[in-house]
Scaffold this active site. Sequence first.
Site, PDB file in Angstrom:
ATOM      1  N   HIS A 121     -31.370  22.511  -1.576  1.00 40.13           N
ATOM      2  CA  HIS A 121     -31.994  21.742  -2.348  1.00 40.13           C
ATOM      3  C   HIS A 121     -31.129  20.908  -3.334  1.00 40.13           C
ATOM      4  CE1 HIS A 121     -31.655  23.382  -6.476  1.00 40.13           C
ATOM      5  NE2 HIS A 121     -31.297  24.373  -6.092  1.00 40.13           N
ATOM      6  N   CYS A 122     -31.733  19.818  -3.936  1.00 38.44           N
ATOM      7  CA  CYS A 122     -31.013  19.061  -5.082  1.00 38.44           C
ATOM      8  C   CYS A 122     -32.321  18.996  -6.099  1.00 38.44           C
ATOM      9  CB  CYS A 122     -30.185  17.723  -4.382  1.00 38.44           C
ATOM     10  SG  CYS A 122     -31.407  16.807  -3.603  1.00 38.44           S
ATOM     11  N   ALA A 123     -32.195  17.568  -6.537  1.00 34.08           N
ATOM     12  CA  ALA A 123     -33.232  17.183  -7.614  1.00 34.08           C
ATOM     13  C   ALA A 123     -34.691  16.975  -6.812  1.00 34.08           C
ATOM     14  CB  ALA A 123     -32.863  16.116  -8.639  1.00 34.08           C
ATOM     15  N   GLY A 125     -34.605  16.620  -3.206  1.00 37.31           N
ATOM     16  CA  GLY A 125     -34.574  16.921  -2.103  1.00 37.31           C
ATOM     17  C   GLY A 125     -34.436  15.870  -0.796  1.00 37.31           C
ATOM     18  N   ARG A 128     -28.464  14.654  -1.584  1.00 37.62           N
ATOM     19  CA  ARG A 128     -27.576  15.593  -1.732  1.00 37.62           C
ATOM     20  C   ARG A 128     -27.876  16.468  -0.840  1.00 37.62           C
ATOM     21  NH1 ARG A 128     -27.213  15.833  -8.119  1.00 37.62           N
ATOM     22  NH2 ARG A 128     -29.476  15.316  -7.800  1.00 37.62           N
TER      23      ARG A 128
END
Length: 182
Positions: A121-123, A125, A128
């Site tokens: 995950h990232c902020a 999705g 990154r």
Amino acid sequence: MSPEEEPEYQTPPTCDLLSLLLKNRRPTGAVNEVWPNLYIGDAATAQDKTLLVNLGITHVVNAADGPQHINTGPHFYKDTDILYHGVEAPDCKHFDLSPFFTETADFIHSALNQKGKVLVHCARGISRSATLVLAFLMIKERRTLVDALEAVRKHRNILPNVGFLKQLCVLDSFLALQRRTM
């Protein structure tokens, strides 16, 4: 066509990859399984331990690690059996994410080999986390960049930033050359 007659694989230009990524987009949820036992999700998903347990997630890769981003870390999951890998990366086209490709691919590969389920995950999705999943598919599953993009896009709308796409193109060219010389 015999193998000798097949045209040599060429990494497509970034503009063609962007066209592929923007074609036929449809809504996707906060978390999607994009490869067997491999999920891409957003920050809210990563912070919902009940959901992670219900999904059977055993490993989390946070592509937005750190106090200025999504500060979960191993301490956040200490009351679970989830193993954690953090990558402190801004979603910025000038940030070099490529030094994290191999170590993250190794972490995901090891988790999947242990019959685990991995959330990357990232902020949101989209950029990154998607970049790290694509690198995993290219490095460990021997997919070309286009094959990896198509596999993930079947399940989730992703849009790595232009800098990350260029880094994936470099990886794709390197891996294609490596396959030809082996």
